[in-house]
Design a protein around this motif. Sequence first.
Motif, mmCIF file in Angstrom:
data_model
loop_
_atom_site.group_PDB
_atom_site.id
_atom_site.type_symbol
_atom_site.label_atom_id
_atom_site.label_comp_id
_atom_site.label_asym_id
_atom_site.label_seq_id
_atom_site.Cartn_x
_atom_site.Cartn_y
_atom_site.Cartn_z
ATOM 1 N N GLY A 156 0.803 -1.204 0.000
ATOM 2 C CA GLY A 156 0.000 0.000 0.000
ATOM 3 C C GLY A 156 0.839 1.258 0.000
ATOM 4 N N LEU A 157 0.294 2.308 -0.602
ATOM 5 C CA LEU A 157 0.918 3.627 -0.628
ATOM 6 C C LEU A 157 -0.132 4.667 -0.272
ATOM 7 C CD1 LEU A 157 3.021 3.630 -3.930
ATOM 8 C CD2 LEU A 157 3.879 3.502 -1.603
ATOM 9 N N THR A 158 0.326 5.729 0.353
ATOM 10 C CA THR A 158 -0.543 6.861 0.653
ATOM 11 C C THR A 158 -0.041 8.075 -0.106
ATOM 12 O OG1 THR A 158 -1.042 6.031 2.868
ATOM 13 C CG2 THR A 158 -1.404 8.385 2.476
ATOM 14 N N ILE A 159 -0.944 8.719 -0.832
ATOM 15 C CA ILE A 159 -0.640 9.988 -1.495
ATOM 16 C C ILE A 159 -1.386 11.041 -0.691
ATOM 17 C CG2 ILE A 159 -0.787 11.340 -3.615
ATOM 18 C CD1 ILE A 159 -1.134 8.614 -5.083
ATOM 19 N N SER A 160 -0.647 11.921 -0.036
ATOM 20 C CA SER A 160 -1.293 12.909 0.817
ATOM 21 C C SER A 160 -1.046 14.315 0.296
ATOM 22 C CB SER A 160 -0.787 12.785 2.253
ATOM 23 O OG SER A 160 0.603 13.022 2.309
ATOM 24 N N TYR A 161 -2.049 15.162 0.509
ATOM 25 C CA TYR A 161 -1.947 16.563 0.121
ATOM 26 C C TYR A 161 -1.990 17.411 1.384
ATOM 27 C CZ TYR A 161 -3.122 21.161 -1.655
ATOM 28 O OH TYR A 161 -3.115 22.503 -1.915
ATOM 29 N N ASN A 162 -0.977 18.263 1.548
ATOM 30 C CA ASN A 162 -0.893 19.162 2.691
ATOM 31 C C ASN A 162 -1.280 20.564 2.230
ATOM 32 O OD1 ASN A 162 -0.065 20.982 4.678
ATOM 33 N ND2 ASN A 162 1.682 19.730 5.275
ATOM 34 N N PRO A 163 -2.428 21.077 2.649
ATOM 35 C CA PRO A 163 -2.880 22.377 2.159
ATOM 36 C C PRO A 163 -2.049 23.550 2.680
ATOM 37 C CG PRO A 163 -4.343 21.594 3.868
ATOM 38 C CD PRO A 163 -3.378 20.476 3.589
ATOM 39 N N TYR A 164 -1.345 23.345 3.765
ATOM 40 C CA TYR A 164 -0.568 24.437 4.357
ATOM 41 C C TYR A 164 0.718 24.695 3.591
ATOM 42 C CZ TYR A 164 -3.981 23.130 7.788
ATOM 43 O OH TYR A 164 -5.173 22.794 8.385
ATOM 44 N N SER A 165 1.274 23.642 3.019
ATOM 45 C CA SER A 165 2.500 23.803 2.231
ATOM 46 C C SER A 165 2.242 23.628 0.739
ATOM 47 C CB SER A 165 3.545 22.777 2.680
ATOM 48 O OG SER A 165 3.093 21.462 2.389
ATOM 49 N N GLY A 166 1.091 23.049 0.383
ATOM 50 C CA GLY A 166 0.790 22.765 -1.013
ATOM 51 C C GLY A 166 1.560 21.562 -1.536
ATOM 52 N N VAL A 168 2.552 17.567 -2.107
ATOM 53 C CA VAL A 168 1.973 16.242 -2.280
ATOM 54 C C VAL A 168 3.073 15.242 -1.956
ATOM 55 C CG1 VAL A 168 0.905 14.634 -3.892
ATOM 56 C CG2 VAL A 168 0.442 17.081 -4.100
ATOM 57 N N ALA A 169 2.777 14.312 -1.053
ATOM 58 C CA ALA A 169 3.785 13.343 -0.628
ATOM 59 C C ALA A 169 3.285 11.930 -0.880
ATOM 60 C CB ALA A 169 4.099 13.527 0.855
ATOM 61 N N ILE A 170 4.237 11.046 -1.205
ATOM 62 C CA ILE A 170 3.945 9.620 -1.364
ATOM 63 C C ILE A 170 4.672 8.893 -0.246
ATOM 64 C CG2 ILE A 170 4.158 7.590 -2.841
ATOM 65 C CD1 ILE A 170 4.347 9.536 -5.234
ATOM 66 N N LYS A 171 3.923 8.111 0.522
ATOM 67 C CA LYS A 171 4.513 7.392 1.660
ATOM 68 C C LYS A 171 4.096 5.938 1.616
ATOM 69 C CE LYS A 171 4.635 11.552 4.384
ATOM 70 N NZ LYS A 171 3.983 12.365 5.345
ATOM 71 N N GLN A 172 4.989 5.073 2.080
ATOM 72 C CA GLN A 172 4.693 3.650 2.159
ATOM 73 C C GLN A 172 3.661 3.400 3.249
ATOM 74 O OE1 GLN A 172 5.823 1.049 0.311
ATOM 75 N NE2 GLN A 172 7.029 2.417 -0.971
ATOM 76 N N GLY A 173 2.745 2.476 3.006
ATOM 77 C CA GLY A 173 1.771 2.080 4.012
ATOM 78 C C GLY A 173 0.534 2.954 4.010
ATOM 79 N N TYR A 174 -0.296 2.723 5.012
ATOM 80 C CA TYR A 174 -1.577 3.411 5.145
ATOM 81 C C TYR A 174 -1.416 4.504 6.193
ATOM 82 C CZ TYR A 174 -6.639 3.931 5.466
ATOM 83 O OH TYR A 174 -7.918 4.421 5.427
#
Length: 178
Positions: A156-166, A168-174
């Motif tokens: 699994g991978l998580t693609i997260s969006y941080n609105p404070y910095s703009g 987008v990060a890809i991280k291993q796992g949930y």
Amino acid sequence: MLTLKAGTSIKGFLSDRKGITLLELLVVIVILGSVAAIVAPKLSAFEGFMLDSEARKVAGLLRYLDESATTKNVYYRVWFRPDEESFYVESSPDGAEFKGVKDGFLKGYKFRAGIEIEDIMVAGLGKVENGEVSVVFNPGAGAGPFALHLKKSGNGLTISYNPYSGKVAIKQGYIGLI
């Protein structure tokens, strides 16, 4: 040592054999086992590469939408469809009426076979596993926080969006929302 009777050819000698020996069978099994031991780990690495590749595509698109909303002064709405393993993008000049985007990758995307949208976590909505959920990128403000979870064969991978910095990060796992 192989010896032939006078008048016997090798072809005739081999055609008289009725089967294979246990030793020949063991040699074939050892060779096939060795090949499988070498190839099997590479197949799972290939699956991981496919998942990483899809995640990088989505992350690149989300970065583009975040930056493009500000530079072009356009609203973008991304519709994620976990049931169909797909998403599509709409745009609007004023944020009131959205229309489909005709630009290549933006108009819609279906993930490769075997890659699933496990769910998407959106601030204010929580975890969405079925149906459709949208995220709107506003000019100068970005979008609210969200995390898209992709999986393939237990990875699994998580693609997260941080609105404070703009960012987008890809991280291993949930990983949940920030």
